[in-house]
Write a protein that holds these residues in place. Structure first.
Motif, mmCIF file in Angstrom:
data_model
loop_
_atom_site.group_PDB
_atom_site.id
_atom_site.type_symbol
_atom_site.label_atom_id
_atom_site.label_comp_id
_atom_site.label_asym_id
_atom_site.label_seq_id
_atom_site.Cartn_x
_atom_site.Cartn_y
_atom_site.Cartn_z
ATOM 1 N N ARG A 168 0.854 -1.183 0.000
ATOM 2 C CA ARG A 168 0.000 0.000 0.000
ATOM 3 C C ARG A 168 0.890 1.233 0.000
ATOM 4 O O ARG A 168 2.116 1.139 0.068
ATOM 5 N N ASN A 169 0.266 2.400 -0.048
ATOM 6 C CA ASN A 169 1.022 3.650 -0.058
ATOM 7 C C ASN A 169 1.534 3.976 1.339
ATOM 8 O O ASN A 169 0.768 4.112 2.287
ATOM 9 N N TYR A 170 2.875 4.097 1.462
ATOM 10 C CA TYR A 170 3.488 4.444 2.737
ATOM 11 C C TYR A 170 4.114 5.836 2.720
ATOM 12 O O TYR A 170 4.433 6.378 3.763
ATOM 13 N N LEU B 57 12.124 5.853 -0.130
ATOM 14 C CA LEU B 57 13.559 6.167 -0.149
ATOM 15 C C LEU B 57 14.318 5.292 0.834
ATOM 16 O O LEU B 57 15.422 4.812 0.534
ATOM 17 N N ASN B 58 13.745 5.064 2.009
ATOM 18 C CA ASN B 58 14.438 4.261 3.020
ATOM 19 C C ASN B 58 14.668 2.834 2.536
ATOM 20 O O ASN B 58 15.745 2.259 2.741
ATOM 21 N N GLU B 59 13.666 2.257 1.870
ATOM 22 C CA GLU B 59 13.832 0.913 1.313
ATOM 23 C C GLU B 59 14.871 0.917 0.195
ATOM 24 O O GLU B 59 15.672 -0.013 0.073
ATOM 25 N N GLY B 60 14.857 1.968 -0.608
ATOM 26 C CA GLY B 60 15.867 2.083 -1.645
ATOM 27 C C GLY B 60 17.264 2.211 -1.072
ATOM 28 O O GLY B 60 18.224 1.605 -1.577
ATOM 29 N N PHE B 61 17.409 2.995 0.001
ATOM 30 C CA PHE B 61 18.708 3.145 0.659
ATOM 31 C C PHE B 61 19.213 1.796 1.183
ATOM 32 O O PHE B 61 20.400 1.476 1.088
ATOM 33 N N ASN B 62 18.311 1.012 1.749
ATOM 34 C CA ASN B 62 18.708 -0.292 2.283
ATOM 35 C C ASN B 62 19.186 -1.232 1.183
ATOM 36 O O ASN B 62 20.086 -2.053 1.396
ATOM 37 N N VAL C 143 26.673 7.630 3.782
ATOM 38 C CA VAL C 143 25.647 8.544 4.294
ATOM 39 C C VAL C 143 24.302 7.838 4.355
ATOM 40 O O VAL C 143 23.631 7.837 5.393
ATOM 41 N N ILE C 144 23.905 7.225 3.247
ATOM 42 C CA ILE C 144 22.570 6.610 3.206
ATOM 43 C C ILE C 144 22.495 5.344 4.054
ATOM 44 O O ILE C 144 21.406 4.918 4.447
ATOM 45 N N LYS C 145 23.649 4.748 4.348
ATOM 46 C CA LYS C 145 23.658 3.571 5.221
ATOM 47 C C LYS C 145 23.682 3.960 6.696
ATOM 48 O O LYS C 145 23.591 3.085 7.568
ATOM 49 N N SER C 146 23.793 5.247 6.985
ATOM 50 C CA SER C 146 23.895 5.714 8.365
ATOM 51 C C SER C 146 22.649 6.438 8.843
ATOM 52 O O SER C 146 22.587 6.838 10.006
ATOM 53 N N ILE C 147 21.681 6.648 7.953
ATOM 54 C CA ILE C 147 20.495 7.414 8.328
ATOM 55 C C ILE C 147 19.235 6.584 8.100
ATOM 56 O O ILE C 147 19.244 5.596 7.364
ATOM 57 N N GLU C 148 18.168 7.018 8.733
ATOM 58 C CA GLU C 148 16.855 6.397 8.561
ATOM 59 C C GLU C 148 15.838 7.507 8.350
ATOM 60 O O GLU C 148 15.842 8.495 9.081
ATOM 61 N N VAL C 149 14.980 7.348 7.352
ATOM 62 C CA VAL C 149 13.958 8.360 7.090
ATOM 63 C C VAL C 149 12.578 7.715 7.152
ATOM 64 O O VAL C 149 12.378 6.584 6.701
ATOM 65 N N HIS D 66 11.959 12.818 4.462
ATOM 66 C CA HIS D 66 12.803 12.902 3.266
ATOM 67 C C HIS D 66 13.115 14.351 2.910
ATOM 68 O O HIS D 66 14.115 14.634 2.262
ATOM 69 N N ARG D 67 12.268 15.257 3.355
ATOM 70 C CA ARG D 67 12.501 16.679 3.090
ATOM 71 C C ARG D 67 13.723 17.197 3.852
ATOM 72 O O ARG D 67 14.289 18.234 3.494
#
Length: 325
Positions: free
Chosen positions: A68-70, A76-81, A164-170, A175-176
């Protein structure tokens, strides 16, 4: 792998084939090794089937489909992972972001040493009243509160160093504020590049006016977590002590007035209730900070820190990213 491109999307079936072909053309021209993660955020059109067709034609294209829409942050978070590239590029799927910007964004990360480079859509094709003016106000407020000086904080076209993207969670609407989150995680070299903003070719915008309210609340959350996430007592305790002290001073004043002027009735004066309210609120704030400290000190990640360098047993410096418990 040189580059991972992350494309969050919702109901963009018309633009996806053109975007995929454009990205492929840019990557082949510059001889990049790459992957493209298209994250379908609960589309109700044929977007996922289009992604499957594109992946069958080009093995560099991969997909993630939400049930569903999250929201964009979750996508982005799933893409970063999932991303494996040394440099990670995020861009919107509506063709308003140009893949031709990718080589220069990559160069700024690899050669200029930036941790994060944010696009700046200096010339926009959006509605000036509903998007441009609110966007300028939002960027000004965010810059003043966070200290991250960017003209276009919410631009979807950004480049990141992998660590960077492996160290953060959004999550939520955060995302803004990825540049702000990156700064709080110790990534200080944040740059900006003027990028082309193209008119929307297909479909309609997926964002409504509620993004301004949610965005402000998420900014407040980030600022609080960044400064007081591991020490809540420093905020709530200080406010509680201050409020209780004000209430105590008021109560002391009224008590002295009662002793010196016996005719004064303390409970008939509004100042009495104000002092009482200050002491109650002060006590509640202090207890909130105390409970926050208990929760923080029992959290499994209470002593998790990003380590950039460490001397090994032979006194040689080892560069890596890890968490120390």
């Amino acid at each position: 792998m040189n580059i991972s491109v992350i494309v969050p999307l919702k109901n963009e079936e018309e633009s996806l084939p053109e975007l995929a072909a454009w990205i492929e053309r840019v990557m082949d021209t510059h001889r990049f090794t790459y992957e493209v993660w298209m994250v379908d955020d609960g589309s109700t059109d044929d977007s996922w089937n289009v992604i499957l067709q594109l992946a069958a034609q080009n093995p560099n294209i991969k997909g993630i489909k939400f049930q569903r829409n999250y929201g964009k942050s979750a996508a982005l978070n799933e893409g970063f992972n999932a991303a494996q590239g040394d440099v990670v590029i995020t861009m919107d799927a509506d063709l308003q972001d140009s893949p031709d910007e990718i080589p220069e964004l990559y160069r700024m990360i690899v050669e200029d040493g930036y941790d994060l480079v944010s696009g700046w859509k200096k010339k926009r094709y959006d509605n000036a009243l509903t998007k441009n003016l609110p966007s300028k106000l939002y960027n000004y407020t965010t810059t003043r509160m966070s200290g991250v000086k960017l003209h276009d904080m919410n631009c979807g076209l950004k480049a990141y160093r992998k660590k960077v993207i492996k160290s953060i969670e959004v999550y939520g609407e955060m995302h803004r504020y990825i540049p702000v989150i990156a700064k709080w995680n110790g990534f200080r070299k944040i740059g900006e590049k003027v990028v082309e903003h193209r008119p929307r070719k297909y479909g309609v915008s997926k964002f409504g006016l509620e993004r301004f309210i949610n965005g402000f609340l998420d900014l407040a959350t980030i600022m609080f977590i960044g400064k007081f996430g591991k020490r809540p007592m420093h905020l709530f305790g200080a406010l509680g002590v201050l409020s209780f002290f004000v209430g105590f001073v008021i109560a002391a004043y009224l008590a002295i007035a009662k002793i010196l002027f016996d005719k004064v009735n303390m409970t008939d004066r509004p100042l009495f209730y104000l002092g009482l309210l200050c002491m109650i609120i002060g006590s509640q704030l202090f207890l909130t900070g105390f409970i926050g400290e208990l929760v923080t000190r029992n959290a499994p990640e209470r002593n998790a820190y990003l380590v950039e360098e460490r001397m090994d047993l032979t006194n040689e410096t080892v560069n890596y990213k890890s968490k120390v418990h």
